[in-house]
Design a protein around this motif. Sequence first.
Motif, PDB file in Angstrom:
ATOM      1  N   LEU A  16       0.823  -1.207   0.000  1.00  0.00           N
ATOM      2  CA  LEU A  16       0.000   0.000   0.000  1.00  0.00           C
ATOM      3  C   LEU A  16       0.861   1.262   0.000  1.00  0.00           C
ATOM      4  CD1 LEU A  16      -2.682  -1.031   2.631  1.00  0.00           C
ATOM      5  CD2 LEU A  16      -2.867  -1.116   0.143  1.00  0.00           C
ATOM      6  N   PRO A  17       0.625   2.167  -0.950  1.00  0.00           N
ATOM      7  CA  PRO A  17       1.411   3.399  -0.991  1.00  0.00           C
ATOM      8  C   PRO A  17       1.169   4.296   0.226  1.00  0.00           C
ATOM      9  CG  PRO A  17      -0.270   3.391  -2.717  1.00  0.00           C
ATOM     10  CD  PRO A  17      -0.319   2.065  -2.035  1.00  0.00           C
ATOM     11  N   CYS A  18       0.012   4.189   0.848  1.00  0.00           N
ATOM     12  CA  CYS A  18      -0.307   5.049   1.998  1.00  0.00           C
ATOM     13  C   CYS A  18       0.314   4.548   3.300  1.00  0.00           C
ATOM     14  CB  CYS A  18      -1.809   5.185   2.154  1.00  0.00           C
ATOM     15  SG  CYS A  18      -2.636   3.638   2.525  1.00  0.00           S
ATOM     16  N   ARG A  19       0.950   3.385   3.278  1.00  0.00           N
ATOM     17  CA  ARG A  19       1.511   2.812   4.504  1.00  0.00           C
ATOM     18  C   ARG A  19       2.526   3.758   5.142  1.00  0.00           C
ATOM     19  NH1 ARG A  19       4.614  -2.894   5.640  1.00  0.00           N
ATOM     20  NH2 ARG A  19       4.587  -2.629   7.869  1.00  0.00           N
ATOM     21  N   LYS A  20       3.423   4.310   4.341  1.00  0.00           N
ATOM     22  CA  LYS A  20       4.434   5.231   4.881  1.00  0.00           C
ATOM     23  C   LYS A  20       3.800   6.538   5.330  1.00  0.00           C
ATOM     24  CE  LYS A  20       8.452   3.326   2.647  1.00  0.00           C
ATOM     25  NZ  LYS A  20       9.649   3.567   1.899  1.00  0.00           N
ATOM     26  N   GLN A  21       2.815   6.996   4.575  1.00  0.00           N
ATOM     27  CA  GLN A  21       2.128   8.243   4.908  1.00  0.00           C
ATOM     28  C   GLN A  21       1.537   8.177   6.313  1.00  0.00           C
ATOM     29  OE1 GLN A  21      -1.226   9.038   2.354  1.00  0.00           O
ATOM     30  NE2 GLN A  21      -1.991  10.671   3.643  1.00  0.00           N
ATOM     31  N   PHE A  22       0.938   7.044   6.668  1.00  0.00           N
ATOM     32  CA  PHE A  22       0.314   6.870   7.972  1.00  0.00           C
ATOM     33  C   PHE A  22       1.248   6.219   8.990  1.00  0.00           C
ATOM     34  CE2 PHE A  22      -3.582   6.786   5.233  1.00  0.00           C
ATOM     35  CZ  PHE A  22      -4.171   7.915   5.763  1.00  0.00           C
ATOM     36  N   ASN A  23       2.462   5.842   8.547  1.00  0.00           N
ATOM     37  CA  ASN A  23       3.399   5.119   9.409  1.00  0.00           C
ATOM     38  C   ASN A  23       2.703   3.907  10.032  1.00  0.00           C
ATOM     39  OD1 ASN A  23       5.898   4.609  10.561  1.00  0.00           O
ATOM     40  ND2 ASN A  23       5.423   5.807  12.385  1.00  0.00           N
ATOM     41  N   ASN A  29      -1.028  -5.101  14.220  1.00  0.00           N
ATOM     42  CA  ASN A  29      -0.043  -4.558  15.151  1.00  0.00           C
ATOM     43  C   ASN A  29      -0.424  -3.228  15.777  1.00  0.00           C
ATOM     44  OD1 ASN A  29       1.920  -6.662  14.645  1.00  0.00           O
ATOM     45  ND2 ASN A  29       2.159  -5.748  12.632  1.00  0.00           N
ATOM     46  N   ILE A  30      -1.596  -2.708  15.464  1.00  0.00           N
ATOM     47  CA  ILE A  30      -2.008  -1.407  15.991  1.00  0.00           C
ATOM     48  C   ILE A  30      -3.417  -1.497  16.576  1.00  0.00           C
ATOM     49  CG2 ILE A  30      -0.534  -0.043  14.454  1.00  0.00           C
ATOM     50  CD1 ILE A  30      -2.941   0.390  12.629  1.00  0.00           C
TER      51      ILE A  30
END
Length: 93
Positions: A16-23, A29-30
């Motif tokens: 997912l490209p948004c993974r880094k955006q949302f960390n 795991n969250i």
Amino acid sequence: MNNVIQSLCGLLCVELPCRKQFNCAGCVNIATPAWGSCKIKSCCEAKNLPHCGQCPEFPCRQLKEFSYDKEHGDNGKRIEQIREWNRIKILAA
């Protein structure tokens, strides 16, 4: 197919490209997804399941709707990913 469970719904978070955006570390795991509540995550947690594939209703209407959603769906890819997890009997860590 990926053999590491990163989500409850079969999404491969690393793709997912948004993974880094949302960390995001993946919903397994969250406590709360960065984008807000998730019906799939809430359902699995309420049933104390490691992922949707362990549910007797798999694949349920809710997962199918999510997987085939015109905006956010993946045309069933996440359902096939969960089937692979079930086939090789992978459970969330």
